[in-house]
Enzyme design. Structure first.
Site: not given
Length: 407
Positions: A140, A254
């Site tokens: 991110s 994830e």
């Protein structure tokens, strides 16, 4: 891998049970010796350490059991999924500590096995198994969260190196990590097709981290800055501009891991303990021994039923994956559901405690009550981490349900 029958698995279960009992450090069982809470993550800072958790990690890693289904040539044990599951169950049943918590094991390792060169596998996978390197995830950015493919961290060809400039945000434990698996832009003329996947040594000149303090009072996330960071050319995984496929695959692992943590107990970011019993302790019971508040009783029951259904679904998905190549887009369903149920559970926990569930510090509140408050606040991140719930719903719509893009 060999197809083990029931008798072989029973023999293996006995072997695992006996080995764990014989090799678990007594200091961890008795709780008499202090251990660094960060030791479970391993990393360079624990090289040569005699911390009981590190001793335990090394013993398990020597057998390849920190990543039991990975090939032996990369440090794993080369075991079947059934055998790996037995190790997991015996660790839990015996009350043993998890030997290693690792983004390397959960996320990076599986994609290295699939996409990395032989040289990269032999360099990084054994160190992951042994807990010698602690990894963080550079995905991110301030302007690239839900729309991750809009990331702008630049990676330019600088001769014998790649030169990286940019910023990442919400980088879990970046201030404690040794290495980072990172998405960078190698082509500004394309969006998804201009992204590459690189491995960065966090001790490299030009890398800076700044912890972010959360509303829960914790600082597990960081801002990460790359200023003219030079990375060896062979640290690029896969092909140049081929990082988006790796990124998507890693996100599936994830999401599977986040959901698995919820299914195992207290919920991602939540508080462990039996919700119904906590509610009875604080709200009271009627003459039949049921939770006195009928509305709260119904909502807790519904949450426990949803959680049980999710755990059964996760077990079914795991069984189906035996015949497939790792996780699929179905992990988005599980991750979305796990986030929703975990947040609901935390809210119910605090509600059941009443005013005792609103403590922050000081006298008048037990440690469990204070943890419940902070766990409730922490659970707000469940629907953001590993892909927001909105993004996961889009994945479900497109890749699971096959719905067309909106016009």
């Amino acid at each position: 891998m060999a197809d083990f029958g029931a008798s072989d698995l029973d023999a293996f279960r006995t072997e695992v049970r006996e080995w764990l009992a014989a090799n678990y450090p007594p200091e961890l069982r008795d709780g008499g010796a202090p251990t660094d809470p960060e030791a479970i993550w391993g990393g360079r800072r624990f090289e040569g350490s005699d911390d009981p958790q590190i001793v335990w990690m090394r013993r398990v890693a020597e057998r390849g059991w920190t990543a039991p289904s990975w090939p032996k040539e990369y440090g794993g044990a080369g075991l079947s999924r059934e055998q790996a599951r037995i190790i997991e169950k015996e660790l839990a049943a015996g009350g043993y500590r998890v030997p290693l918590a690792s983004f390397g094991v959960w996320m990076l390792g599986p994609v290295l096995l699939e996409y990395a060169s032989e040289e990269q596998k032999r360099e990084h996978l054994p160190k992951i198994v042994r807990g010698e390197i602690r990894w963080c995830q550079g995905y991110s950015e301030p302007g690239a969260g839900s729309d991750l493919a809009s990331l702008q961290t630049r990676c330019e060809d600088a001769g014998e190196h790649w030169k990286i400039n940019g910023q990442k945000v919400w980088t879990s434990y970046a201030d404690k990590a040794d290495w980072c698996f990172c998405l960078v832009r190698t082509d500004t003329s394309k969006k998804h097709e201009g992204i590459s996947f690189v491995l960065i040594d966090m001790s490299s000149p030009g890398v800076e981290t700044r912890p972010i303090r959360l509303i829960s009072g914790e600082s597990p996330f960081c801002e990460t800055f790359f200023n003219d960071v030079l990375v060896p050319k062979n640290n690029l995984v896969g092909r140049v501009n081929g990082g988006w496929d790796i990124a998507k695959r890693l996100l599936q692992y994830e999401r599977q891991n986040i959901s698995g943590g919820f299914g195992a107990g207290g919920g991602a970011g939540g508080v462990a303990g039996d919700l119904a019993q906590v509610a009875k302790d604080y709200v009271g019971t009627d003459e039949e021994g049921r939770l006195e508040d009928a509305d709260l009783r119904a909502r807790i029951t519904r949450n426990k039923m949803d959680v049980h259904a999710l755990q059964l679904t996760m077990a079914r998905i795991a069984a189906e994956q035996k015949a497939s190549n790792g996780p699929s887009a179905v992990t988005s369903i599980v991750k979305y559901a796990a986030a929703s149920f975990a947040q609901e559970r935390s809210e119910l926990m605090v509600e059941a405690m009443g005013s005792q569930g609103l403590g922050w510090s000081g006298e008048g509140f037990s440690p469990d009550e204070l943890r419940a408050t902070r766990g409730w606040l922490r659970s707000k991140g469940n629907s953001i981490e590993g892909g927001t719930s909105e993004v996961n719903l889009n994945v479900i719509a497109k890749r699971v349900l096959g719905l067309p893009d909106p016009k």
